[in-house]
Scaffold this motif. Structure first.
Motif, mmCIF file in Angstrom:
data_model
loop_
_atom_site.group_PDB
_atom_site.id
_atom_site.type_symbol
_atom_site.label_atom_id
_atom_site.label_comp_id
_atom_site.label_asym_id
_atom_site.label_seq_id
_atom_site.Cartn_x
_atom_site.Cartn_y
_atom_site.Cartn_z
ATOM 1 N N PHE A 10 -6.874 -12.904 3.559
ATOM 2 C CA PHE A 10 -7.067 -11.334 3.124
ATOM 3 C C PHE A 10 -5.947 -10.600 3.228
ATOM 4 O O PHE A 10 -5.215 -9.699 2.257
ATOM 5 C CB PHE A 10 -8.107 -10.742 3.961
ATOM 6 N N PHE A 11 -5.205 -10.763 4.368
ATOM 7 C CA PHE A 11 -3.853 -10.099 4.716
ATOM 8 C C PHE A 11 -2.716 -10.612 3.798
ATOM 9 O O PHE A 11 -1.714 -9.838 3.489
ATOM 10 C CB PHE A 11 -3.392 -10.189 6.352
ATOM 11 N N ILE A 13 -2.866 -11.597 0.596
ATOM 12 C CA ILE A 13 -3.181 -10.887 -0.427
ATOM 13 C C ILE A 13 -2.829 -9.352 -0.295
ATOM 14 O O ILE A 13 -2.071 -8.849 -1.352
ATOM 15 C CB ILE A 13 -4.480 -11.238 -0.850
ATOM 16 N N LEU A 14 -3.130 -8.863 0.755
ATOM 17 C CA LEU A 14 -2.859 -7.512 0.998
ATOM 18 C C LEU A 14 -1.386 -7.120 0.923
ATOM 19 O O LEU A 14 -0.810 -6.080 0.162
ATOM 20 C CB LEU A 14 -3.371 -6.860 2.346
ATOM 21 N N LEU A 17 -0.044 -7.399 -2.619
ATOM 22 C CA LEU A 17 -0.460 -6.157 -3.405
ATOM 23 C C LEU A 17 0.620 -5.308 -3.243
ATOM 24 O O LEU A 17 0.908 -4.293 -3.914
ATOM 25 C CB LEU A 17 -1.771 -6.066 -3.077
ATOM 26 N N ILE A 18 0.854 -5.126 -1.507
ATOM 27 C CA ILE A 18 1.694 -3.837 -1.149
ATOM 28 C C ILE A 18 3.096 -4.125 -1.838
ATOM 29 O O ILE A 18 3.860 -3.175 -2.380
ATOM 30 C CB ILE A 18 1.858 -3.890 0.230
ATOM 31 N N LEU A 21 2.773 -3.169 -5.741
ATOM 32 C CA LEU A 21 2.928 -1.645 -5.774
ATOM 33 C C LEU A 21 4.027 -1.117 -5.445
ATOM 34 O O LEU A 21 4.391 0.024 -5.725
ATOM 35 C CB LEU A 21 1.620 -1.243 -5.037
ATOM 36 N N MET A 25 5.964 1.783 -7.520
ATOM 37 C CA MET A 25 6.096 2.898 -7.173
ATOM 38 C C MET A 25 7.898 3.276 -6.869
ATOM 39 O O MET A 25 8.142 4.610 -6.754
ATOM 40 C CB MET A 25 5.475 3.171 -5.724
ATOM 41 N N LEU A 156 9.598 1.688 7.484
ATOM 42 C CA LEU A 156 8.402 1.016 6.815
ATOM 43 C C LEU A 156 8.561 1.219 5.344
ATOM 44 O O LEU A 156 8.517 0.585 4.579
ATOM 45 C CB LEU A 156 7.189 1.697 7.462
ATOM 46 N N LEU A 162 6.318 1.772 -1.188
ATOM 47 C CA LEU A 162 5.159 2.096 -1.673
ATOM 48 C C LEU A 162 4.648 3.427 -0.616
ATOM 49 O O LEU A 162 4.160 4.419 -1.021
ATOM 50 C CB LEU A 162 3.728 1.272 -1.495
ATOM 51 N N PHE A 163 5.006 3.046 0.685
ATOM 52 C CA PHE A 163 4.753 4.201 1.877
ATOM 53 C C PHE A 163 5.647 5.418 1.600
ATOM 54 O O PHE A 163 5.182 6.363 2.165
ATOM 55 C CB PHE A 163 4.688 3.608 3.113
ATOM 56 N N ARG A 164 6.673 5.147 1.049
ATOM 57 C CA ARG A 164 7.589 6.288 0.822
ATOM 58 C C ARG A 164 7.366 7.139 -0.450
ATOM 59 O O ARG A 164 7.482 8.317 -0.684
ATOM 60 C CB ARG A 164 9.060 6.046 0.962
ATOM 61 N N HIS A 166 4.342 6.963 -2.537
ATOM 62 C CA HIS A 166 3.108 6.872 -2.911
ATOM 63 C C HIS A 166 2.579 8.026 -3.577
ATOM 64 O O HIS A 166 1.838 7.936 -4.749
ATOM 65 C CB HIS A 166 2.175 6.700 -1.904
ATOM 66 N N TRP A 169 2.089 8.324 -7.659
ATOM 67 C CA TRP A 169 1.175 7.856 -8.659
ATOM 68 C C TRP A 169 1.000 8.716 -9.820
ATOM 69 O O TRP A 169 0.630 8.150 -10.946
ATOM 70 C CB TRP A 169 -0.152 7.457 -7.759
ATOM 71 N N TRP B 496 -13.978 -7.700 -0.821
ATOM 72 C CA TRP B 496 -12.528 -7.598 -0.659
ATOM 73 C C TRP B 496 -12.010 -6.559 -1.642
ATOM 74 O O TRP B 496 -11.316 -5.837 -1.366
ATOM 75 C CB TRP B 496 -11.997 -8.981 -1.095
ATOM 76 N N TYR B 500 -9.922 -3.515 -0.409
ATOM 77 C CA TYR B 500 -8.575 -3.505 -1.015
ATOM 78 C C TYR B 500 -8.357 -1.873 -1.531
ATOM 79 O O TYR B 500 -7.429 -1.249 -1.454
ATOM 80 C CB TYR B 500 -8.122 -4.608 -2.021
ATOM 81 N N TYR B 512 0.086 12.141 3.027
ATOM 82 C CA TYR B 512 1.097 11.869 4.301
ATOM 83 C C TYR B 512 2.426 11.832 3.923
ATOM 84 O O TYR B 512 2.733 11.664 2.485
ATOM 85 C CB TYR B 512 0.757 10.707 4.878
#
Lengths: 340, 526
Positions: A10-11, A13-14, A17-18, A21, A25, A156, A162-164, A166, A169, B496, B500, B512
């Motif tokens: 799961f992690f 794949i996560l 995906l990050i 993305l 982005m 990060l 992506l976190f900066r 986002h 979108w 999942w 996700y 944020y």
């Protein structure tokens, strides 16, 4: 154990995906304002160990030094690893990255960026460089360098843009998606070809002032680090000043003369000494801030002469390993003619 | 360290690992140390206040227990029943004094830090004097842990729980980090054993806990922080808006505070669940309430029950209320009002307490009294209402009638939220008046009315979709569906995809980072 395995998948794949993305982005390579970031992105497309010379600095140098022009003249390969508003500390990390991927034997650093102050550096000037770099130890070291004053969240966002970005979108377009599949070279070995002519009619730069501008301690520190790095890699280092009458002053020039003598680095002044013969009526694209193709040809010709007279690089023009360079040169010349 | 930060998530992950490897006997100490680290990171030196409170209630509880034990030993040697009773009463009196000292001491700290500025300011205005006005930085969660601390000593006094002989355990009960930020307000008998007993970190608790946290983050970051942009835009410049815009801002604020407060509670309940510790629920779909009374049984439940147990009941049983009851019986005989009058006093105390707890300032007192007035008027006019319903033959079981009751309650709550959110009481009144001052309707039709405070059309679309999901989940829960249980029964691929989707909805649409002002939790400021 089964649950642990599931959670691990799961992690993984996560994170994948990050990463994907983050690429979408990331404005680097996609957004018009981030045009100069292509200089770094394209650098990763270069065949390993094929670049002889690296040119680095801010917009002054990416609009003035055309590596393909120099290749046509001399058969010596080069790359202009420069971004808008680049600072000396970013140049340091880019040079490190250049050494990771290539074996350059000569590096030109444009000295305008020596007058950099970390406390007034704009975020985009940092991010043009960082967000265009591939994930590497150099990038990690750069992100953790206190000179950038990044918070934990900023760091990060540097690792996973992506976190900066986002919030982008709602502004995404097809280029943002296309760039993750394939990357075309947009600049010409880092050179930005501009044909516009907007003459400069301001004061000419003449010698006469003995005053010295103050260099920041940070700038000196990173200039020294570049010197050390080049020594370690057995690479020649040259400081160069591209003509820049709106910003460059003799106080700065004098300070750089002092610094280069202290560091034992060669300094080529094309600004006050106008060694390349820049004509401000025809050679600038924006009233003296940046050179256009006519100015770039003159600067590139000057550097070509310098390389022929001062180095012993091989001529690669007939080397089959460099066929792509000849093809790029054709495209470049075609583009030049089209513009004409 | 905000609970809506990456640092908090990392903190939880590291803590889970330490908790897992720690021998059973010492697992609770991990939570204690973590709670104090969490506290120190948020309030640094102000940690002294929570320490002082903890030490005070520890000794108060021990002292009360000792008084009890001493009285029991002495009673054994006494034959005479009258003497025994006297001894018991004497012990009770002593206990009461110790309890009062404990309560007053803890309330005094809270009042001094939170209300001294307001009290001094009010006295200056009323008495035309010039007392210095201090404004203190509040220690994290002081309004929550003080209530928890008081509940512990009152419960010991009442004999509901025994005084804990281990001060570190009392310290954990008071400072348990997930509930420090914005509740829920825990009770010793429900929480203490859960905290001290070692728990296995199970896969089920990890998944259920993280799902609840994700849902909380979704509500906080996608809904609350986004609608906050609009709300802040209107409230900051309310004089320039009127009619539907003010109404939208008030409804928006109600949505914001609900999504944020319940989202925050979901985050901390989820975090706690991962350690196997179940914190009590603080919300039960309050907007399904058919009366304001019911609303407060579903909204901030733990505050409501605290006020009921530690304010309403003691005041109801006080001598003053007993006198009021007798007086009321004399006047109203056996009529309906004979029942209403006696509860008016304890209810007044509850709602004044509620108002004060929310903040120092006149508007908070009015906020409490507003609900007091609604409840009292509701009780006074209840017989009239029943008569009207029977005369008009209104079917109170019809869904349309229930919907009307819900909308009516929402209306009352929204006005309460206006008082709560407005800059001051005057601003609240001005905004309320401007609701009826409808002009510039073209702003609605050309869409300008929706694009206030930096909102874009894309923001509005995201907000609508997220709110619809929020309402959908609430409806399912109201109909008795256990969302996480039924989600766990779905196939892996579906689960999942949803997870996700939720994670990336938070990362991408979460309000944020740059371009957004980080919104701290409204209920985290108490």
């Amino acid at each position: 154990m089964k649950n642990f395995f599931k959670a691990t998948i799961f992690f993984i794949i996560l994170i994948l995906l990050i990463i994907v993305l983050s690429k979408v982005m990331n404005p680097s390579g996609g957004v018009k304002m981030w045009y100069s970031s292509n200089s770094i992105l394209d650098f990763y497309e270069q065949t390993k160990d094929t670049i002889d010379v690296i040119y680095t600095g801010n917009s002054c140098i990416y609009s003035a030094v055309s590596p393909l022009e120099i290749y046509e003249n001399t058969g010596i390969t080069g790359y202009n690893l420069s971004t808008g508003g680049q600072k000396i500390w970013s140049s340091y990390y880019l040079i490190k990255e250049a050494f990771r991927l290539q074996k350059p034997k000569l590096i030109f650093v444009e000295v305008g960026e020596l007058f950099s102050y970390a406390d007034v550096e704009q975020e985009r000037e940092k991010r043009y460089v960082i967000d265009s770099m591939e994930f590497s130890l150099n990038k990690m070291e750069m992100i953790n360098d206190n000179i950038y004053n990044f918070s934990f969240e900023d760091k990060l966002g540097c690792v996973f843009p992506l976190f900066r970005y986002h919030t982008r979108w709602s502004n995404l377009d097809e280029t943002d998606f296309r760039k993750i599949i394939s990357k075309e070279e947009i600049m010409y070995k880092g050179y930005d070809l501009v044909k516009i002519v907007k003459k400069y009619t301001g004061k000419r730069q003449e010698h006469g002032n003995k005053a010295r501008a103050q260099l920041s301690a940070d700038a000196e520190k990173y200039a020294s680090k570049i010197v050390e790095l080049c020594k370690e890699k057995n690479c020649k280092l040259v400081f160069i000043k591209i003509p820049d009458p709106n910003v460059w002053t003799e106080e700065k020039h004098n300070a750089v003369v002092d610094l280069t003598s202290r560091l034992g680095v060669e300094y080529i002044d094309l600004s006050y000494d106008n060694l390349a013969g820049i004509n401000w009526e025809t050679d600038t694209q924006d009233v003296g801030d940046h050179l256009n193709i006519a100015g770039a040809e003159k600067i590139s010709n000057y550097i070509s002469d310098y390389l022929v007279n001062n180095t012993d690089f091989e001529d690669h023009r007939q080397d089959s390993k460099y066929t792509s360079w000849n093809m790029d040169l054709e495209t470049y010349n075609l583009k030049k003619q089209q513009q004409n | 360290m905000l609970i809506n930060s990456i640092q908090f998530i990392l903190f939880i992950i590291i803590l889970l690992l330490i908790y897992k490897i720690m021998p059973k006997k010492y697992k609770w100490t991990v939570l204690l140390i973590a709670s104090y680290i969490f506290y120190f990171l948020n309030s640094s030196k102000l940690i002294a206040f929570i320490l002082v409170s903890t030490i005070s209630i520890y000794f108060v509880a021990i002292k009360m227990q000792k008084i009890d034990e001493k009285a029991k030993i002495q009673a054994k040697n006494i034959e005479d029943k009258e003497e025994k009773k006297k001894l018991k009463n004497k012990a009770k009196k002593k206990k009461k004094i110790v309890l009062a000292v404990g309560i007053i001491f803890n309330l005094a700290i809270l009042v001094f830090l939170k209300y001294s500025g307001f009290i001094a300011g009010s006295l200056n205005t009323i008495l035309h004097i010039n007392l210095p006005i201090f404004k203190f930085i509040l220690p994290l969660g002081i309004s929550y842990y003080t209530l928890q601390a008081i509940s512990y000593i009152v419960d010991v006094y009442r004999g509901k729980v025994e005084a804990d002989k281990n001060i570190a355990r009392v310290a954990l009960f008071v400072a348990y980090f997930p509930q420090l930020v914005q509740g829920p307000i825990g009770r010793y008998d429900e929480l203490a054993n859960q905290l001290y007993n070692p728990h296995e970190i199970t896969f089920k608790n990890l998944t259920y806990g993280s799902e609840l946290m994700l849902w909380g983050y979704f509500k906080k970051m996608v809904i609350a922080d986004r609608v906050a942009m609009y709300v802040n835009g209107v409230f900051a410049d309310y004089a320039n808006y009127s009619g539907p815009i003010i109404i939208m801002a008030i409804i928006g604020y109600t949505l914001q505070i609900y999504a944020e407060f319940s989202g925050g509670i979901d985050i901390v309940r989820g975090a706690s669940q991962m350690f196997g510790i179940e914190l009590v629920e603080n919300f039960k779909r309050p907007f399904y309430s058919k009366s304001v009374d019911e609303f407060w049984r579903r909204w901030n439940i733990t505050l409501g029950t605290w006020l009921k147990d530690y304010v309403f009941y003691p005041v109801s049983l006080s001598k003053v209320t007993l006198k009021l009851t007798n007086f009321s019986r004399k006047i109203f005989k056996t009529s309906y009002f004979a029942k209403i009058v006696p509860i008016s006093l304890p209810l007044l105390c509850v709602w004044l307490g509620n108002g004060f707890w929310h903040g120092s300032g006149l508007k908070y007192i009015v906020y409490g009294l507003y609900y007091y007035a609604i409840m009292m008027l509701g009780k006074i006019f209840e017989p009239v209402g029943k008569k009207i319903i029977s005369l008009l033959k209104i079917n109170v079981e019809a869904w349309s009638y229930k919907l009307w009751q819900m909308l009516r309650t929402c209306g009352f709550v929204c006005i309460g939220m206006l008082i709560f959110r407005a800059e001051n009481l005057n601003a609240a009144i001005q905004m309320f008046k401007s609701i009826f001052n409808v002009h510039n309707l073209e702003r609605i039709f050309n869409g300008e009315a929706f694009l206030i405070g930096g909102m874009t059309i894309a923001d509005i679309v995201v907000l609508i979709i997220a709110t619809v999901i929020f309402i959908g989940i609430s409806i399912a829960k109201e109909h008795g569906k256990n969302i996480r249980e039924s989600f766990a029964k779905q196939n892996l691929a579906f689960r999942w995809v949803i997870l996700y989707g939720l994670i990336f909805a938070i990362i991408v649409f979460g309000a944020y980072g740059q371009g957004y002002n980080p919104q701290s939790f409204i209920y985290g400021q108490f």
